[in-house]
Structure formats: structure tokens, C-alpha cells
Write a protein that holds these residues in place. Structure first.
Motif, mmCIF file in Angstrom:
data_model
loop_
_atom_site.group_PDB
_atom_site.id
_atom_site.type_symbol
_atom_site.label_atom_id
_atom_site.label_comp_id
_atom_site.label_asym_id
_atom_site.label_seq_id
_atom_site.Cartn_x
_atom_site.Cartn_y
_atom_site.Cartn_z
ATOM 1 N N MET A 1 0.674 -1.141 0.096
ATOM 2 C CA MET A 1 -0.039 -0.075 0.372
ATOM 3 C C MET A 1 0.678 1.278 0.271
ATOM 4 N N ASP A 2 2.287 1.360 0.470
ATOM 5 C CA ASP A 2 2.845 2.048 0.471
ATOM 6 C C ASP A 2 3.374 2.844 -0.911
ATOM 7 N N HIS A 3 2.800 2.223 -1.816
ATOM 8 C CA HIS A 3 3.388 2.497 -3.155
ATOM 9 C C HIS A 3 2.048 2.381 -4.279
ATOM 10 N N LEU A 4 0.969 2.410 -3.626
ATOM 11 C CA LEU A 4 -0.191 2.228 -4.810
ATOM 12 C C LEU A 4 -0.593 3.173 -4.814
ATOM 13 N N PRO A 5 -0.393 4.189 -4.222
ATOM 14 C CA PRO A 5 -0.867 5.772 -4.814
ATOM 15 C C PRO A 5 -0.725 6.465 -5.685
ATOM 16 N N LYS A 6 0.946 6.495 -5.612
ATOM 17 C CA LYS A 6 1.975 6.750 -5.860
ATOM 18 C C LYS A 6 2.050 5.732 -7.145
ATOM 19 N N LEU A 7 1.254 4.816 -7.819
ATOM 20 C CA LEU A 7 0.777 4.020 -8.863
ATOM 21 C C LEU A 7 -0.107 4.820 -9.515
ATOM 22 N N ILE A 8 -0.929 4.674 -8.624
ATOM 23 C CA ILE A 8 -2.369 5.666 -9.561
ATOM 24 C C ILE A 8 -2.167 7.081 -9.458
ATOM 25 N N THR A 9 -1.091 7.377 -8.929
ATOM 26 C CA THR A 9 -1.266 9.143 -9.739
ATOM 27 C C THR A 9 -0.604 8.825 -10.818
ATOM 28 N N HIS A 10 0.950 7.802 -10.581
ATOM 29 C CA HIS A 10 1.408 8.120 -11.937
ATOM 30 C C HIS A 10 0.656 7.418 -13.153
ATOM 31 N N ILE A 11 -0.887 6.471 -13.112
ATOM 32 C CA ILE A 11 -1.126 5.804 -14.325
ATOM 33 C C ILE A 11 -1.832 7.047 -15.107
ATOM 34 N N CYS A 12 -3.083 7.542 -13.324
ATOM 35 C CA CYS A 12 -4.224 8.512 -14.155
ATOM 36 C C CYS A 12 -3.548 10.053 -13.689
ATOM 37 N N PRO A 13 -3.016 10.834 -14.209
ATOM 38 C CA PRO A 13 -1.856 11.629 -14.271
ATOM 39 C C PRO A 13 -2.960 13.139 -13.956
ATOM 40 N N ASP A 14 -3.584 13.279 -14.840
ATOM 41 C CA ASP A 14 -4.801 14.016 -15.088
ATOM 42 C C ASP A 14 -6.020 14.095 -14.316
ATOM 43 N N SER A 15 -5.891 12.644 -12.967
ATOM 44 C CA SER A 15 -7.024 13.007 -12.339
ATOM 45 C C SER A 15 -6.861 13.760 -10.733
ATOM 46 N N GLU A 16 -7.685 14.553 -10.656
ATOM 47 C CA GLU A 16 -7.087 15.279 -9.086
ATOM 48 C C GLU A 16 -8.012 14.515 -8.083
ATOM 49 N N VAL A 17 -8.388 13.376 -8.161
ATOM 50 C CA VAL A 17 -8.638 12.495 -6.991
ATOM 51 C C VAL A 17 -7.952 11.830 -6.932
ATOM 52 N N ALA A 18 -7.183 11.464 -7.658
ATOM 53 C CA ALA A 18 -5.984 10.068 -7.929
ATOM 54 C C ALA A 18 -4.510 11.307 -7.024
ATOM 55 N N LYS A 19 -4.241 12.721 -7.622
ATOM 56 C CA LYS A 19 -3.167 12.988 -6.776
ATOM 57 C C LYS A 19 -3.634 13.448 -5.332
ATOM 58 N N SER A 20 -4.599 13.463 -4.876
ATOM 59 C CA SER A 20 -5.319 13.679 -3.765
ATOM 60 C C SER A 20 -5.636 12.313 -3.082
ATOM 61 N N LEU A 21 -5.158 11.179 -3.175
ATOM 62 C CA LEU A 21 -5.186 9.392 -3.026
ATOM 63 C C LEU A 21 -4.252 10.075 -1.490
ATOM 64 N N LYS A 27 -2.890 3.344 7.245
ATOM 65 C CA LYS A 27 -4.649 3.885 7.046
ATOM 66 C C LYS A 27 -5.320 2.002 6.285
ATOM 67 N N ALA A 28 -4.169 2.309 5.211
ATOM 68 C CA ALA A 28 -4.790 0.531 4.811
ATOM 69 C C ALA A 28 -5.297 -0.319 5.713
ATOM 70 N N THR A 29 -4.199 -0.727 6.644
ATOM 71 C CA THR A 29 -4.378 -1.840 7.984
ATOM 72 C C THR A 29 -5.143 -1.371 8.682
ATOM 73 N N SER A 30 -5.862 0.233 9.017
ATOM 74 C CA SER A 30 -6.532 0.165 10.009
ATOM 75 C C SER A 30 -8.304 -0.164 8.767
ATOM 76 N N LEU A 31 -8.264 0.402 7.827
ATOM 77 C CA LEU A 31 -9.076 0.096 6.867
ATOM 78 C C LEU A 31 -9.999 -0.585 7.235
ATOM 79 N N THR A 32 -9.240 -1.749 6.394
ATOM 80 C CA THR A 32 -9.160 -3.212 6.290
ATOM 81 C C THR A 32 -9.690 -3.936 7.847
ATOM 82 N N LYS A 33 -9.157 -3.642 9.174
ATOM 83 C CA LYS A 33 -9.438 -4.271 10.154
ATOM 84 C C LYS A 33 -10.928 -4.404 11.080
ATOM 85 N N TYR A 34 -10.296 -2.412 10.823
ATOM 86 C CA TYR A 34 -11.988 -2.020 11.667
ATOM 87 C C TYR A 34 -13.004 -1.873 10.653
ATOM 88 N N CYS A 35 -12.347 -1.367 9.284
ATOM 89 C CA CYS A 35 -14.181 -1.157 9.127
ATOM 90 C C CYS A 35 -14.387 -2.308 7.740
#
Length: 246
Positions: A1-21, A27-35
């Protein structure tokens, strides 16, 4: 998960959502475990309150020597038989009584009726399958019509082990020595890989033949023998010596 946001930003350079991810490992561990895990458990629990199900269980000890009990449920839903991971319970003791009480408390805590349990599957250890005081015996005291299934692979292994006692012990030692010959030398492993490539075979890693993973002798060693048999005169001589000594 440490590298996934960077990968998504690289794949979708025009997406503001990807840039703000922003979602790192913590955080991923907490979301998985508690949500996600909590929501999934509630969904499965609602299903099991309304339908019959089977319980598949196994105990294990991790590298920190903590004992855990893995639970998987199988049930029929929307015309399909489904298997779902149901929990990983920490257990202080792996006695039949402790395991039984742990499972019972878990089901009661989720308000799942015990009468909905139709089947129980586990390994063939005495703790699980003991006829008098095993986990299955304790469940059958409450559910006399419970269907109990031991591990088929384990049963088949016991039968096979008894049958192979009629064979020379040197046969299994010979197969295990194939692994030992290669594992103790990086040079031999390198030559084996070259040989696999030359013969258009997938250069799989040579793994130790385990006594509890019963197909490993074939999948991990005998399968490689096709290539190693043509390796060179050194290994051929080694095998001949092993047979002679045995």
C-alpha cells in the motif's frame, strides 16, 4: 500500500482524485481491520442466522508462538455454495475443551444459533476428532445429527504411509537427497537453472520436501528430476552412490 497511491497517480496523471489519494500501510491496515473486516463479518453473521452452514477449522502456531484458530464457514446463498473466512481466534490452550468453548463463545457473541450448524470439518488429530472428548464429540453431544468430516488428505497420507512401509526406506531417502544435493550448493543450483532453461522448463525454485505437505515429494522434487536427471555426470554419480550406500 505504500506504493499503490504513487502508482495510481502515475497511471492517472490528469485525475485530481488520484493526486489527492493518501493511503499508506497504516491507514490501509486500519480500514481493513476496523471497517471492511467488521462489515464483512456482520454480513456473514446475518446470513448464518438465517441459513444452515458448515464450519471448517484448524489451529496453528505463528512465529511468535501464539496459538490461533482459523474458522471458515460454508453455506448456500443465492443458488451458490460459498466459502467465507469467518475469523482468526486467539486461543490460550489447544485442548479440545478450550477450542470447543472458544468456538461456542464466538458463535454466541454473534447471535448465531448453534442449531444452524450442519457440518464440521477439521484435521484428524485426536484433539479435533477424538471420539470421547474431542472437539467433534463435544459438538455431537449438543448436535447428535452433526455431519463430521476429517481431512481427506490426512487420511490418505496415513494410508499411503502405511503402504510405503513395504517399500525400501532408501526410496524416500533417495528422493529427499535430490533436494539436499542441490540446496547445499549455489553453483549446482545455478547449473540446474541453466539446464531447466535449456530444456524449456519453467525454472521453479527447488523447495524442501515436507513431511506434512504430502504432495511436496512429487510437486517439489520428483517433478524436478526430469531436468536434474540430465544435469551432468556428477549428479548421476551421486545418485548411484546413494543407492549403493542404502
Amino acid at each position: 500500500m505504500d506504493h499503490l497511491p504513487k502508482l495510481i497517480t502515475h497511471i492517472c496523471p490528469d485525475s485530481e482524485v488520484a493526486k489527492s489519494l493518501k493511503c499508506s500501510r497504516t491507514k490501509a491496515t486500519s480500514l481493513t481491520k476496523y471497517c471492511l473486516a467488521k462489515e464483512q463479518l456482520e454480513i456473514i453473521s446475518r446470513k448464518l442466522k438465517q441459513t444452515k452452514f458448515s464450519l471448517i477449522l484448524d489451529e496453528t502456531t505463528d512465529i511468535s508462538t501464539e496459538k490461533s484458530l482459523a474458522l471458515v464457514v460454508r453455506f448456500f446463498d443465492e443458488g451458490v455454495v460459498k466459502d467465507r473466512f469467518f475469523g482468526l481466534l486467539k486461543v490460550e490452550s489447544c485442548t479440545a475443551e478450550a477450542i470447543f468453548n472458544k468456538i461456542l463463545d464466538y458463535l454466541i457473541g454473534l447471535d448465531i444459533p448453534l442449531d444452524n450448524l450442519l457440518g464440521l470439518a477439521a484435521d484428524n488429530a485426536a484433539v479435533m476428532m477424538g471420539q470421547l472428548t474431542g472437539v467433534q464429540a463435544r459438538f455431537k453431544d449438543r448436535l447428535p445429527n452433526l455431519f463430521v468430516l476429517g481431512c481427506v488428505c490426512h487420511s490418505f497420507h496415513l494410508c499411503s504411509s502405511a503402504a510405503t512401509k513395504k517399500l525400501p526406506r532408501s526410496l524416500e531417502n533417495f528422493v529427499r537427497n535430490i533436494y539436499n544435493y542441490f540446496s547445499n550448493s549455489s553453483q549446482r543450483l545455478s547449473k540446474l537453472k541453466e539446464c531447466q532453461t535449456f530444456m524449456s522448463l519453467k525454472p521453479n525454485k527447488l523447495l524442501h520436501p515436507s513431511r506434512t505437505r504430502w504432495l511436496s515429494l512429487q510437486a517439489r522434487t520428483v517433478e524436478r528430476f526430469t531436468c536434474s536427471n540430465t544435469f551432468d555426470s556428477q549428479i548421476y554419480t551421486f545418485f548411484r552412490l546413494q543407492l549403493t550406500v542404502s
